[in-house]
Design a protein around this motif. Sequence first.
Motif, PDB file in Angstrom:
ATOM      1  N   LEU A  34       9.219  62.720  44.789  1.00 53.56           N
ATOM      2  CA  LEU A  34       8.743  61.395  45.184  1.00 53.56           C
ATOM      3  C   LEU A  34       7.534  60.985  44.360  1.00 53.56           C
ATOM      4  O   LEU A  34       6.529  61.705  44.316  1.00 53.56           O
ATOM      5  CB  LEU A  34       8.375  61.404  46.673  1.00 53.56           C
ATOM      6  N   GLU A  35       7.624  59.832  43.709  1.00 55.12           N
ATOM      7  CA  GLU A  35       6.511  59.283  42.926  1.00 55.12           C
ATOM      8  C   GLU A  35       6.046  57.987  43.596  1.00 55.12           C
ATOM      9  O   GLU A  35       6.873  57.220  44.098  1.00 55.12           O
ATOM     10  CB  GLU A  35       6.977  58.946  41.497  1.00 55.12           C
ATOM     11  N   PRO A  36       4.741  57.722  43.568  1.00 52.73           N
ATOM     12  CA  PRO A  36       4.226  56.515  44.225  1.00 52.73           C
ATOM     13  C   PRO A  36       4.385  55.282  43.347  1.00 52.73           C
ATOM     14  O   PRO A  36       3.411  54.679  42.922  1.00 52.73           O
ATOM     15  CB  PRO A  36       2.752  56.853  44.455  1.00 52.73           C
ATOM     16  N   LYS A 114       5.834  65.749  46.089  1.00 57.88           N
ATOM     17  CA  LYS A 114       5.368  64.375  46.304  1.00 57.88           C
ATOM     18  C   LYS A 114       4.061  64.234  45.543  1.00 57.88           C
ATOM     19  O   LYS A 114       3.149  65.032  45.728  1.00 57.88           O
ATOM     20  CB  LYS A 114       5.141  64.186  47.808  1.00 57.88           C
ATOM     21  N   PHE A 115       3.997  63.227  44.701  1.00 56.63           N
ATOM     22  CA  PHE A 115       2.798  63.051  43.882  1.00 56.63           C
ATOM     23  C   PHE A 115       1.941  61.917  44.436  1.00 56.63           C
ATOM     24  O   PHE A 115       2.447  60.834  44.726  1.00 56.63           O
ATOM     25  CB  PHE A 115       3.191  62.809  42.429  1.00 56.63           C
TER      26      PHE A 115
ATOM     27  N   VAL B  73      -3.243  58.565  46.385  1.00 55.33           N
ATOM     28  CA  VAL B  73      -2.441  57.818  47.361  1.00 55.33           C
ATOM     29  C   VAL B  73      -0.953  57.893  47.062  1.00 55.33           C
ATOM     30  O   VAL B  73      -0.537  57.896  45.897  1.00 55.33           O
ATOM     31  CB  VAL B  73      -2.897  56.338  47.392  1.00 55.33           C
ATOM     32  N   HIS B  74      -0.166  57.966  48.134  1.00 54.70           N
ATOM     33  CA  HIS B  74       1.295  57.843  48.044  1.00 54.70           C
ATOM     34  C   HIS B  74       1.798  57.332  49.390  1.00 54.70           C
ATOM     35  O   HIS B  74       1.708  58.037  50.393  1.00 54.70           O
ATOM     36  CB  HIS B  74       1.937  59.195  47.721  1.00 54.70           C
ATOM     37  N   GLY B  75       2.344  56.120  49.379  1.00 48.42           N
ATOM     38  CA  GLY B  75       2.928  55.575  50.602  1.00 48.42           C
ATOM     39  C   GLY B  75       1.926  55.522  51.731  1.00 48.42           C
ATOM     40  O   GLY B  75       0.858  54.932  51.587  1.00 48.42           O
TER      41      GLY B  75
END
Lengths: 119, 119
Positions: A34-36, A114-115, B73-75
């Motif tokens: 998962l990339e933001p 997740k980044f 930050v992510h989501g």
Amino acid sequence: MDTSDVAKAFAELCKAGKHEEAGERFWAEGVVSLEPMEGPMARLEGKAAVKGKSDWWYSAHEVHSVETEGPFVHGDQFALRFAVDVTSRESGQRMQMTEIGLYTVRGGKVVEEKFLFGL
Amino acid sequence: MDTSDVAKAFAELCKAGKHEEAGERFWAEGVVSLEPMEGPMARLEGKAAVKGKSDWWYSAHEVHSVETEGPFVHGDQFALRFAVDVTSRESGQRMQMTEIGLYTVRGGKVVEEKFLFGL
């Protein structure tokens, strides 16, 4: 291997510049990455797709340095902090970025990465 | 406020040494706080309990410095990296530690904080 063992081995490979080997060894077959950001890179599923993204990233950038700090561990998750210094081959722009990689471990494998990007 | 806004404001307060104010302003009433350890501190629920833990921690340690890096930050999540230099008032032992705080935001409030300890 429990989460701490995976975290330590994964971090050690990253610190040695062996990111590809870390993924090869520890990504679960169904790993989700998962990339933001918006777009096709936002969520990839499966070892082949995630390896493809990684290969793309390394080919799209001239990597001057990647420093890895960690691991930081809690339960089934661990985190690494990356400080990245790269030049985009497309734009020629040099960028320094820091990000956190947050990894979820199940059965000795990374099932999600997740980044989180530094603002 | 979206996650990035909360993350930036929370980080700014931490960087100014105002951890208590950050919690007061952004913890949801039902906030859950997770530490990677056994015992009563492992999981606390509710603003009062989490504030109690924080107050205990500050009273149990002489804090020489807390450096905050981030946010990342992510989501609906953001992370901060803390580098802590403290002396335990009980043992007299001085310790330098790094940890990641991983925060989950809902409705402009932190509903979960989870600390990952550096190995």
